[in-house]
Motif scaffolding. Structure first.
Motif, PDB file in Angstrom:
ATOM      1  N   ARG A  79       0.831  -1.214   0.000  1.00 27.41           N
ATOM      2  CA  ARG A  79       0.000   0.000   0.000  1.00 27.41           C
ATOM      3  C   ARG A  79       0.863   1.262   0.000  1.00 27.41           C
ATOM      4  O   ARG A  79       0.586   2.208  -0.740  1.00 27.41           O
ATOM      5  CB  ARG A  79      -0.943   0.001   1.194  1.00 27.41           C
ATOM      6  CG  ARG A  79      -2.058  -1.006   1.071  1.00 27.41           C
ATOM      7  CD  ARG A  79      -3.020  -0.949   2.253  1.00 27.41           C
ATOM      8  NE  ARG A  79      -4.053  -1.945   2.117  1.00 27.41           N
ATOM      9  CZ  ARG A  79      -5.122  -1.843   1.344  1.00 27.41           C
ATOM     10  NH1 ARG A  79      -5.295  -0.743   0.623  1.00 27.41           N
ATOM     11  NH2 ARG A  79      -6.012  -2.803   1.278  1.00 27.41           N
ATOM     12  N   GLU A  80       1.905   1.289   0.821  1.00 26.51           N
ATOM     13  CA  GLU A  80       2.781   2.462   0.882  1.00 26.51           C
ATOM     14  C   GLU A  80       3.476   2.706  -0.450  1.00 26.51           C
ATOM     15  O   GLU A  80       3.594   3.847  -0.898  1.00 26.51           O
ATOM     16  CB  GLU A  80       3.809   2.302   2.001  1.00 26.51           C
ATOM     17  CG  GLU A  80       3.193   2.405   3.382  1.00 26.51           C
ATOM     18  CD  GLU A  80       4.163   2.090   4.501  1.00 26.51           C
ATOM     19  OE1 GLU A  80       5.295   1.622   4.234  1.00 26.51           O
ATOM     20  OE2 GLU A  80       3.787   2.308   5.665  1.00 26.51           O
ATOM     21  N   ASN A  81       3.924   1.649  -1.094  1.00 25.17           N
ATOM     22  CA  ASN A  81       4.623   1.808  -2.369  1.00 25.17           C
ATOM     23  C   ASN A  81       3.675   2.169  -3.505  1.00 25.17           C
ATOM     24  O   ASN A  81       4.037   2.966  -4.378  1.00 25.17           O
ATOM     25  CB  ASN A  81       5.440   0.553  -2.683  1.00 25.17           C
ATOM     26  CG  ASN A  81       6.724   0.534  -1.888  1.00 25.17           C
ATOM     27  OD1 ASN A  81       7.678   1.235  -2.232  1.00 25.17           O
ATOM     28  ND2 ASN A  81       6.760  -0.231  -0.816  1.00 25.17           N
ATOM     29  N   ILE A  82       2.462   1.623  -3.504  1.00 20.64           N
ATOM     30  CA  ILE A  82       1.471   2.029  -4.510  1.00 20.64           C
ATOM     31  C   ILE A  82       1.135   3.502  -4.329  1.00 20.64           C
ATOM     32  O   ILE A  82       1.070   4.257  -5.309  1.00 20.64           O
ATOM     33  CB  ILE A  82       0.207   1.151  -4.439  1.00 20.64           C
ATOM     34  CG1 ILE A  82       0.509  -0.252  -4.979  1.00 20.64           C
ATOM     35  CG2 ILE A  82      -0.943   1.792  -5.229  1.00 20.64           C
ATOM     36  CD1 ILE A  82      -0.616  -1.243  -4.788  1.00 20.64           C
ATOM     37  N   ASP A  83       0.941   3.927  -3.082  1.00 18.15           N
ATOM     38  CA  ASP A  83       0.656   5.342  -2.827  1.00 18.15           C
ATOM     39  C   ASP A  83       1.798   6.233  -3.300  1.00 18.15           C
ATOM     40  O   ASP A  83       1.565   7.324  -3.831  1.00 18.15           O
ATOM     41  CB  ASP A  83       0.366   5.585  -1.343  1.00 18.15           C
ATOM     42  CG  ASP A  83      -0.992   5.038  -0.915  1.00 18.15           C
ATOM     43  OD1 ASP A  83      -1.827   4.733  -1.802  1.00 18.15           O
ATOM     44  OD2 ASP A  83      -1.208   4.905   0.305  1.00 18.15           O
ATOM     45  N   GLU A  84       3.032   5.773  -3.120  1.00 19.16           N
ATOM     46  CA  GLU A  84       4.180   6.544  -3.599  1.00 19.16           C
ATOM     47  C   GLU A  84       4.127   6.696  -5.120  1.00 19.16           C
ATOM     48  O   GLU A  84       4.364   7.780  -5.650  1.00 19.16           O
ATOM     49  CB  GLU A  84       5.489   5.874  -3.182  1.00 19.16           C
ATOM     50  CG  GLU A  84       6.719   6.632  -3.647  1.00 19.16           C
ATOM     51  CD  GLU A  84       8.021   5.944  -3.291  1.00 19.16           C
ATOM     52  OE1 GLU A  84       9.021   6.248  -3.961  1.00 19.16           O
ATOM     53  OE2 GLU A  84       8.041   5.112  -2.367  1.00 19.16           O
ATOM     54  N   LEU A  86       1.416   6.482  -6.988  1.00 17.32           N
ATOM     55  CA  LEU A  86       0.262   7.328  -7.309  1.00 17.32           C
ATOM     56  C   LEU A  86       0.606   8.808  -7.168  1.00 17.32           C
ATOM     57  O   LEU A  86       0.130   9.633  -7.941  1.00 17.32           O
ATOM     58  CB  LEU A  86      -0.925   6.980  -6.407  1.00 17.32           C
ATOM     59  CG  LEU A  86      -1.683   5.713  -6.774  1.00 17.32           C
ATOM     60  CD1 LEU A  86      -2.657   5.338  -5.664  1.00 17.32           C
ATOM     61  CD2 LEU A  86      -2.419   5.895  -8.092  1.00 17.32           C
ATOM     62  N   SER A  87       1.454   9.132  -6.209  1.00 16.30           N
ATOM     63  CA  SER A  87       1.822  10.533  -5.991  1.00 16.30           C
ATOM     64  C   SER A  87       2.645  11.101  -7.142  1.00 16.30           C
ATOM     65  O   SER A  87       2.769  12.312  -7.288  1.00 16.30           O
ATOM     66  CB  SER A  87       2.585  10.696  -4.673  1.00 16.30           C
ATOM     67  OG  SER A  87       3.897  10.163  -4.785  1.00 16.30           O
TER      68      SER A  87
END
Length: 94
Positions: A79-84, A86-87
């Motif tokens: 989740r943290e890496n997908i959010d990164e 996405l940013s």
């Protein structure tokens, strides 16, 4: 990504695994490389659980909590890496 470990050695180890996977890109489909890395992580983590158990009874006793721990950590990191990623998108539509 505040929950991710902040020590240099951790990221160097992770980057070494990613670099190895990157050597296969172009020769093998990314999904296959990803599946192989996921399998390798599961296989290694199963060994870590085995190696840290004093005997089969202890391993059986701690099996489900170990699986839950690794699943929780994987989900958190994913989740943290997908959010990164996405940013990094600059989509005016959001």
């Amino acid at each position: 990504m505040s929950d991710m470990p902040q020590d240099k050695e951790f990221y160097e180890l992770a980057d070494a695994h990613i670099a190895l996977c990157n050597t296969h890109m172009g020769k093998v489909k990314p999904a296959r490389v990803s599946a192989a890395m996921l399998f390798a992580a599961a296989r290694f983590n199963a060994f870590v659980i085995y190696a840290s158990s004093e005997n089969k009874a202890q391993m059986l006793l701690e099996k489900e909590s170990a699986i839950a721990y690794f699943m929780q950590e994987y989900e958190k990191y994913l989740r943290e890496n997908i959010d990164e990623h996405l940013s990094r998108y600059e989509d005016p539509a959001g």
